[in-house]
Design a protein around this motif. Structure first.
Motif, PDB file in Angstrom:
ATOM      1  N   ASP A 199       6.194  -0.893   4.914  1.00 53.38           N
ATOM      2  CA  ASP A 199       5.404  -1.943   4.269  1.00 53.38           C
ATOM      3  C   ASP A 199       6.221  -2.928   3.444  1.00 53.38           C
ATOM      4  O   ASP A 199       6.068  -4.147   3.573  1.00 53.38           O
ATOM      5  CB  ASP A 199       4.334  -1.315   3.370  1.00 53.38           C
TER       6      ASP A 199
ATOM      7  N   LYS B 187       0.815  -1.216   0.000  1.00 53.34           N
ATOM      8  CA  LYS B 187       0.000   0.000   0.000  1.00 53.34           C
ATOM      9  C   LYS B 187       0.845   1.261   0.000  1.00 53.34           C
ATOM     10  O   LYS B 187       0.597   2.198  -0.765  1.00 53.34           O
ATOM     11  CB  LYS B 187      -0.937  -0.003   1.216  1.00 53.34           C
ATOM     12  N   ASN B 188       1.841   1.297   0.867  1.00 58.21           N
ATOM     13  CA  ASN B 188       2.612   2.518   1.053  1.00 58.21           C
ATOM     14  C   ASN B 188       4.084   2.308   0.698  1.00 58.21           C
ATOM     15  O   ASN B 188       4.686   1.304   1.064  1.00 58.21           O
ATOM     16  CB  ASN B 188       2.531   2.982   2.514  1.00 58.21           C
TER      17      ASN B 188
END
Length: 228
Positions: free
Chosen positions: A143, A136-137
């Motif tokens: 992450d 996601k990041n």
């Protein structure tokens, strides 16, 4: 310590690509009428392309045209195919490394695979290559490092990340991993090591000889990596 895991950033750590990437951004921005200096790109090392474009706009006010995103990759790809080299000393280091390892990079999978292939080091990693496009990041979030460790069955406390960017170091620290800053790429600048230390790096090394000694001292490798 459980089985150690060594996580390598790609650009500026495994391959000496950062100066080429900066040239590509400068050329493409200028092509679109935006007088970008490559020194600005240097402030974005360790970020994925979308975040680099955003950061450049924050630093300069230059809004890059969204329809031209692909131009950056095309210019970068051409430069990588023509000029990319592995960082000095990495091939003998990897040739003698017995510890499980992987790549965790902010670049796209296409760019990572191209870089590893052109530089002749893809065989050292097999399929254990991960991009922030899978999470996601991007960095400085943890992450990608947590994702890579999970995939390889590594515990954060037993994992070490080798990074050349403050963003990458911050992500490694946030993941609960040992972070080693690397200043052996040709893009290294005065104060680079201090920036990595300031981001939380547990050690900063300027060569793969120094990395080898640091990893051995910390228990991530159990024997000397001759010829690094």
């Amino acid at each position: 310590m459980t089985t150690p895991l060594i996580i390598f950033d790609c650009d500026g750590v495994l391959v000496d690509s950062e100066p080429l990437a900066a040239i590509a951004y400068e050329r493409v921005y200028n092509k679109h009428g935006l007088a970008l200096k490559r020194e600005i790109v240097g402030q974005c090392i360790g970020m994925k392309q979308a975040d680099i474009i955003t950061r450049i706009e924050e630093l300069t006010g230059f809004a890059f045209p969204a329809h031209a995103d692909g131009d950056i990759w095309l210019e970068t790809k051409a430069l990588l195919e023509e000029e990319l080299q592995p960082t000095r000393g990495i091939v003998p280091f990897l040739s003698n490394l017995k510890t499980p390892r992987c790549v965790a990079s902010s670049s796209s999978m296409e760019r990572i695979e191209l870089s590893l292939g052109v530089s002749g080091i893809a065989n050292f990693f097999g399929d254990d290559v991960f991009s922030t496009s899978m999470v996601k990041n991007g960095k400085p979030a943890p992450d990608i490092f947590l994702f890579a460790a999970e995939k390889l069955g590594g515990a954060p406390a037993s994992s070490v990340v080798i990074e050349d960017s403050p963003f990458g170091v911050q992500g490694a620290v946030a993941a609960g991993m040992t972070a080693i800053g690397f200043t052996g790429g040709s893009h290294t600048f005065d104060g680079h090591g201090e920036k990595l230390s300031g981001a939380g790096a547990h050690a900063v090394c300027a060569s793969w000889d120094e990395i080898e000694a640091e990893l051995r001292q910390r228990g991530f490798i159990g024997e000397a990596v001759a010829g690094a």
